[in-house]
Design a protein around this motif. Structure first.
Motif, PDB file in Angstrom:
ATOM      1  N   TYR A 387       0.846  -1.187   0.000  1.00 45.72           N
ATOM      2  CA  TYR A 387       0.000   0.000   0.000  1.00 45.72           C
ATOM      3  C   TYR A 387       0.883   1.237   0.000  1.00 45.72           C
ATOM      4  N   PHE A 388       0.595   2.177  -0.865  1.00 40.73           N
ATOM      5  CA  PHE A 388       1.484   3.317  -1.062  1.00 40.73           C
ATOM      6  C   PHE A 388       1.799   4.023   0.263  1.00 40.73           C
ATOM      7  N   GLY A 389       3.079   4.302   0.464  1.00 42.63           N
ATOM      8  CA  GLY A 389       3.540   4.900   1.714  1.00 42.63           C
ATOM      9  C   GLY A 389       3.968   3.877   2.744  1.00 42.63           C
ATOM     10  N   GLN A 390       3.570   2.637   2.574  1.00 46.26           N
ATOM     11  CA  GLN A 390       3.974   1.580   3.508  1.00 46.26           C
ATOM     12  C   GLN A 390       5.494   1.453   3.536  1.00 46.26           C
ATOM     13  N   GLU A 391       6.099   1.549   2.353  1.00 39.82           N
ATOM     14  CA  GLU A 391       7.545   1.389   2.242  1.00 39.82           C
ATOM     15  C   GLU A 391       8.305   2.563   2.840  1.00 39.82           C
ATOM     16  N   LEU A 392       7.567   3.625   3.204  1.00 41.83           N
ATOM     17  CA  LEU A 392       8.171   4.811   3.808  1.00 41.83           C
ATOM     18  C   LEU A 392       7.852   4.923   5.295  1.00 41.83           C
ATOM     19  N   GLY A 393       7.112   3.964   5.812  1.00 39.65           N
ATOM     20  CA  GLY A 393       6.760   3.984   7.228  1.00 39.65           C
ATOM     21  C   GLY A 393       5.618   4.922   7.561  1.00 39.65           C
ATOM     22  N   GLU A 394       4.727   5.153   6.601  1.00 40.36           N
ATOM     23  CA  GLU A 394       3.573   6.025   6.835  1.00 40.36           C
ATOM     24  C   GLU A 394       2.767   5.537   8.037  1.00 40.36           C
ATOM     25  N   ARG A 395       2.439   6.462   8.953  1.00 39.87           N
ATOM     26  CA  ARG A 395       1.764   6.104  10.197  1.00 39.87           C
ATOM     27  C   ARG A 395       0.239   6.276  10.146  1.00 39.87           C
ATOM     28  N   GLY A 396      -0.267   6.976   9.149  1.00 43.59           N
ATOM     29  CA  GLY A 396      -1.701   7.229   9.116  1.00 43.59           C
ATOM     30  C   GLY A 396      -2.168   7.931  10.378  1.00 43.59           C
ATOM     31  N   ASP A 397      -1.366   8.860  10.842  1.00 43.85           N
ATOM     32  CA  ASP A 397      -1.590   9.467  12.162  1.00 43.85           C
ATOM     33  C   ASP A 397      -2.350  10.785  12.072  1.00 43.85           C
ATOM     34  N   ASP A 398      -3.162  10.935  11.014  1.00 41.74           N
ATOM     35  CA  ASP A 398      -3.918  12.160  10.824  1.00 41.74           C
ATOM     36  C   ASP A 398      -5.384  11.953  11.200  1.00 41.74           C
ATOM     37  N   ASP A 413     -11.746  11.529   2.206  1.00 39.58           N
ATOM     38  CA  ASP A 413     -11.440  12.954   2.326  1.00 39.58           C
ATOM     39  C   ASP A 413     -10.435  13.409   1.273  1.00 39.58           C
ATOM     40  N   TYR A 414     -10.455  14.713   1.000  1.00 40.09           N
ATOM     41  CA  TYR A 414      -9.384  15.327   0.215  1.00 40.09           C
ATOM     42  C   TYR A 414      -8.212  15.542   1.159  1.00 40.09           C
ATOM     43  N   TRP A 415      -7.105  14.868   0.892  1.00 40.49           N
ATOM     44  CA  TRP A 415      -6.019  14.867   1.854  1.00 40.49           C
ATOM     45  C   TRP A 415      -4.690  14.629   1.156  1.00 40.49           C
ATOM     46  N   SER A 416      -3.635  14.709   1.918  1.00 36.87           N
ATOM     47  CA  SER A 416      -2.283  14.497   1.415  1.00 36.87           C
ATOM     48  C   SER A 416      -1.548  13.583   2.375  1.00 36.87           C
ATOM     49  N   VAL A 417      -0.809  12.606   1.857  1.00 38.38           N
ATOM     50  CA  VAL A 417      -0.093  11.646   2.685  1.00 38.38           C
ATOM     51  C   VAL A 417       1.336  12.146   2.912  1.00 38.38           C
ATOM     52  N   PRO A 418       1.707  12.481   4.151  1.00 34.36           N
ATOM     53  CA  PRO A 418       2.980  13.170   4.413  1.00 34.36           C
ATOM     54  C   PRO A 418       4.212  12.468   3.851  1.00 34.36           C
ATOM     55  N   THR A 419       4.368  11.174   4.118  1.00 34.67           N
ATOM     56  CA  THR A 419       5.586  10.486   3.666  1.00 34.67           C
ATOM     57  C   THR A 419       5.632  10.389   2.145  1.00 34.67           C
ATOM     58  N   VAL A 420       4.496  10.146   1.534  1.00 33.73           N
ATOM     59  CA  VAL A 420       4.450  10.044   0.074  1.00 33.73           C
ATOM     60  C   VAL A 420       4.745  11.402  -0.551  1.00 33.73           C
ATOM     61  N   TYR A 424       7.459  11.945  -3.255  1.00 36.01           N
ATOM     62  CA  TYR A 424       6.986  12.372  -4.576  1.00 36.01           C
ATOM     63  C   TYR A 424       7.698  13.655  -5.012  1.00 36.01           C
ATOM     64  N   ASP A 425       7.841  14.582  -4.084  1.00 32.65           N
ATOM     65  CA  ASP A 425       8.691  15.759  -4.280  1.00 32.65           C
ATOM     66  C   ASP A 425       8.421  16.454  -5.610  1.00 32.65           C
ATOM     67  N   GLY A 426       7.128  16.739  -5.840  1.00 31.42           N
ATOM     68  CA  GLY A 426       6.768  17.455  -7.058  1.00 31.42           C
ATOM     69  C   GLY A 426       6.994  16.666  -8.325  1.00 31.42           C
ATOM     70  N   GLY A 427       7.013  15.348  -8.234  1.00 34.16           N
ATOM     71  CA  GLY A 427       7.216  14.502  -9.403  1.00 34.16           C
ATOM     72  C   GLY A 427       8.649  14.058  -9.595  1.00 34.16           C
ATOM     73  N   ARG A 428       9.560  14.536  -8.729  1.00 33.56           N
ATOM     74  CA  ARG A 428      10.978  14.162  -8.865  1.00 33.56           C
ATOM     75  C   ARG A 428      11.248  12.760  -8.313  1.00 33.56           C
ATOM     76  N   THR A 435      14.008  10.828   5.673  1.00 32.89           N
ATOM     77  CA  THR A 435      14.900  10.664   6.821  1.00 32.89           C
ATOM     78  C   THR A 435      15.792   9.446   6.592  1.00 32.89           C
ATOM     79  N   PRO A 436      16.912   9.321   7.326  1.00 34.02           N
ATOM     80  CA  PRO A 436      17.739   8.117   7.197  1.00 34.02           C
ATOM     81  C   PRO A 436      16.938   6.836   7.441  1.00 34.02           C
ATOM     82  N   GLN A 437      16.025   6.857   8.408  1.00 39.12           N
ATOM     83  CA  GLN A 437      15.206   5.676   8.684  1.00 39.12           C
ATOM     84  C   GLN A 437      14.318   5.345   7.489  1.00 39.12           C
ATOM     85  N   GLN A 438      13.715   6.361   6.872  1.00 39.20           N
ATOM     86  CA  GLN A 438      12.854   6.128   5.717  1.00 39.20           C
ATOM     87  C   GLN A 438      13.652   5.574   4.535  1.00 39.20           C
TER      88      GLN A 438
END
Length: 581
Positions: A387-398, A413-420, A424-428, A435-438
């Motif tokens: 699931y997208f963001g799983q590989e980045l340690g997304e916490r779903g803490d919103d 909801d209309y929302w944004s996933v912080p780690t993704v 994603y960095d504007g498509g880059r 972070t080093p952990q991510q």
């Protein structure tokens, strides 16, 4: 791709590329924005493929009910009282033949933008998975994009009958829809007469807030209130309409359907529909969301599905192990329960329905995912889903709005996933802002998923559970460790994982029966640990335990190229009493 394991990357386009960094809870489209189909550029798709995916599931693409007004584009507005969240549920389908306008740069061109996305995805070497939601639709379903000659669901229903095989919906005759919550007043009020049955098999006019009140149940010819009488001859009208929808999307280049709540639709429909789809599109896969292990074999054999969710099997057990509720030894029961059909099980650690792994409602720490990831990815030949963001340690803490603070990433909801958003960095698609952990976590995911995808011992090989000879092993903890073999040809993988916070030096017993069954020649072999890259010489023998170090919350995958197995090997081992006669 037939020799590769299927690795599915599930993503909600509405949230994936949304660059809004400070979203407003319960915010509107104008306040919080939405990700777009066009944001999945060749660069983005190539990076998803590098992670290990060969399929991508675009979740929430088909048009569904929403509080956003798109009437200027010829789309009927929905009543806000029967929509969950500002954006609405992707599973309250409003038009089976259309694309969610939220996802289009130009809503008038939404289907063309989707067709272009399918083409880009295929050019990137990825295949497309699409939702098929067969059990229910939005309360105000209306197709304004259906091909010419296609009649709307319910167009000819006899609304004076609770059930008729000719109806597309179930009705509560002579009663208005009167749920146990506010639905407005005057011109603003939601009005439905007669009331239709609600999607979660609520066959009354008074659903509550915990029901799927934003949906209505589709009628496949099952008289639920009349003793579950089956009326399949002649073929119900709903069957034909749903087959036409499947064929429509196959014509758009879809490679697989993830079929929502498949067990709530009669298995007879699936066997009929899937067989007909595959007459024209034999390569298209069907994945069933099913939560009853007792139905697994029925929906594979009679329903003709290719793969099934194993949520109530491996997912639930892995969660129990990680939360210190059950022993790791119980993972053995997971493959035993699906023995003979294990290759048809789709495994996962996260999806849009479940709490995020790193959420405080679940494991609380993304690093703990690695042993579970290794087991779910490497245990069988069946698909693995991320699931997208799983590989980045997304916490779903919103607390996003309708979804609330529940450890899940909202689908309403209309929302944004912080780690993704960081990645994603504007498509880059850069790791620069991680972070080093991510970075470390993403690299581990990438390594393990690619092992699963490309190692033939995993994608095509045999499986052998080693737990039964290690239960009383003083140098192995069966409550926190799990181990098994995978073999294809001369390639042997020994997989061992550690669900504990402490590293361990283990000695794993290898039974003679494994040597007999998998045709393994005992001896010393040059070996490579595929996750860390460590190399060494390893002894493979029923007389000598396999020594290896297990990192805390870690996994090892030792790969060895074996000697050719011959009848001479068998006779020698029998003579030495190293395998059963």
């Amino acid at each position: 791709m037939t020799d590769e394991k299927i690795i599915i990357y599930q993503v909600l386009p509405r949230l994936f590329s949304n660059r809004c960094a400070s979203c407003v809870p319960n915010g509107t489209y104008e306040q919080n924005g939405s990700g777009k189909l066009n944001d999945f550029t060749p660069k983005v798709l190539n990076e998803i493929k590098k992670l290990g995916a060969n399929y991508i599931w675009y979740t929430g693409v088909i048009e569904h009910a929403t509080k956003t007004d798109y009437s200027r584009y010829g789309i009927r507005p929905d009543n806000k009282y029967v929509v969950k969240g500002e954006a609405g549920s992707p599973y309250a389908i409003k038009d089976y033949y259309d694309i969610d306008p939220d996802l289009a740069e130009n809503p008038l061109e939404r289907m063309h933008e989707f067709e272009a996305l399918v083409a880009r995805t295929h050019e990137a070497g990825l295949k497309v998975v699409l939702d098929f939601v067969p059990n229910h639709v939005a309360r105000q379903y209306h197709s304004d994009a259906a091909p010419q000659g296609v009649e709307d669901l319910g167009a000819h229903d006899n609304k004076e009958m609770h059930f008729s095989p000719s109806n597309n919906f179930y009705y509560i005759p002579r009663q208005a829809f009167t749920p146990q919550f506010y639905i407005g007043e005057g011109d603003d009020r939601y009005f439905e007469y007669p009331a239709k049955a609600t999607g979660n098999d609520c066959f009354g006019a008074f659903p509550n807030e915990n029901d799927w009140y934003e949906t209505v149940k589709l009628n496949y010819g099952v008289d639920y209130m009349g003793g579950h009488r089956l009326c399949f001859d002649p073929i119900p009208d709903t069957w034909h309409k749903m087959l036409d929808i499947l064929l429509f999307w196959c014509g758009k280049g879809i490679d697989a359907f993830r079929c929502d709540m498949a067990h709530m639709v009669p298995v007879e429909f699936w066997g009929w529909a899937i067989s007909r789809v595959k007459e024209s599109y034999p390569q298209v896969l069907f994945i069933a969301e099913i939560y009853d292990q007792g139905l697994y074999r029925l929906y594979l054999e009679k329903g003709k599905f290719d793969y099934l969710y194993d949520k109530v099997g491996l997912y639930d057990k892995l969660r129990g192990v990680l939360c210190h509720q059950v022993s790791a030894a119980q993972l053995t029961y997971c493959w035993q329960a699906v023995d003979g059909i294990g290759g048809h099980m789709l495994n996962f650690l996260e999806n849009h329905d479940e709490q995020r792994f790193a959420s405080p409602f679940f494991a609380g720490d993304a690093d703990k995912a690695i042993p579970a990831l290794a087991v779910a990815t490497l245990m069988s030949t069946g698909p693995m889903m991320i699931y997208f963001g799983q590989e980045l340690g997304e916490r779903g803490d919103d607390a996003e709005g309708f979804s609330g603070h529940d450890g899940r990433t909202t689908i309403f909801d209309y929302w944004s996933v912080p780690t993704v958003r960081q990645w994603y960095d504007g498509g880059r698609c850069s790791i620069a802002k991680l972070t080093p952990q991510q970075k470390r976590l993403r690299n581990l995911y990438k390594t393990i998923l690619n092992i699963g995808r490309h190692e033939k011992a995993v994608s095509q090989g045999s499986f052998f559970d080693l737990m039964y000879v290690n239960g009383e092993n003083p140098r192995f903890n069966p409550h926190r460790h799990y181990t098994f073999l995978r073999k294809y040809g001369r390639e042997l993988l020994l997989v061992a994982v550690n669900f504990d916070s402490r590293p361990a030096q283990v000695a794993i017993n290898l039974p003679g029966h494994a040597f007999d069954t998998l045709k393994i020649v005992a001896g010393q072999y040059e070996a490579t640990e595929l996750i860390s890259g460590e190399k060494g010489t390893k002894t493979i023998s029923p007389d000598t335990p396999f020594d290896c170090a297990l990192p805390a919350y870690g996994a090892v995958v030792w790969k060895m190229e074996l000697k050719n197995f011959s009848q001479r090997n068998i006779e020698k081992m029998k003579k030495d009493k190293k395998i059963s006669k």
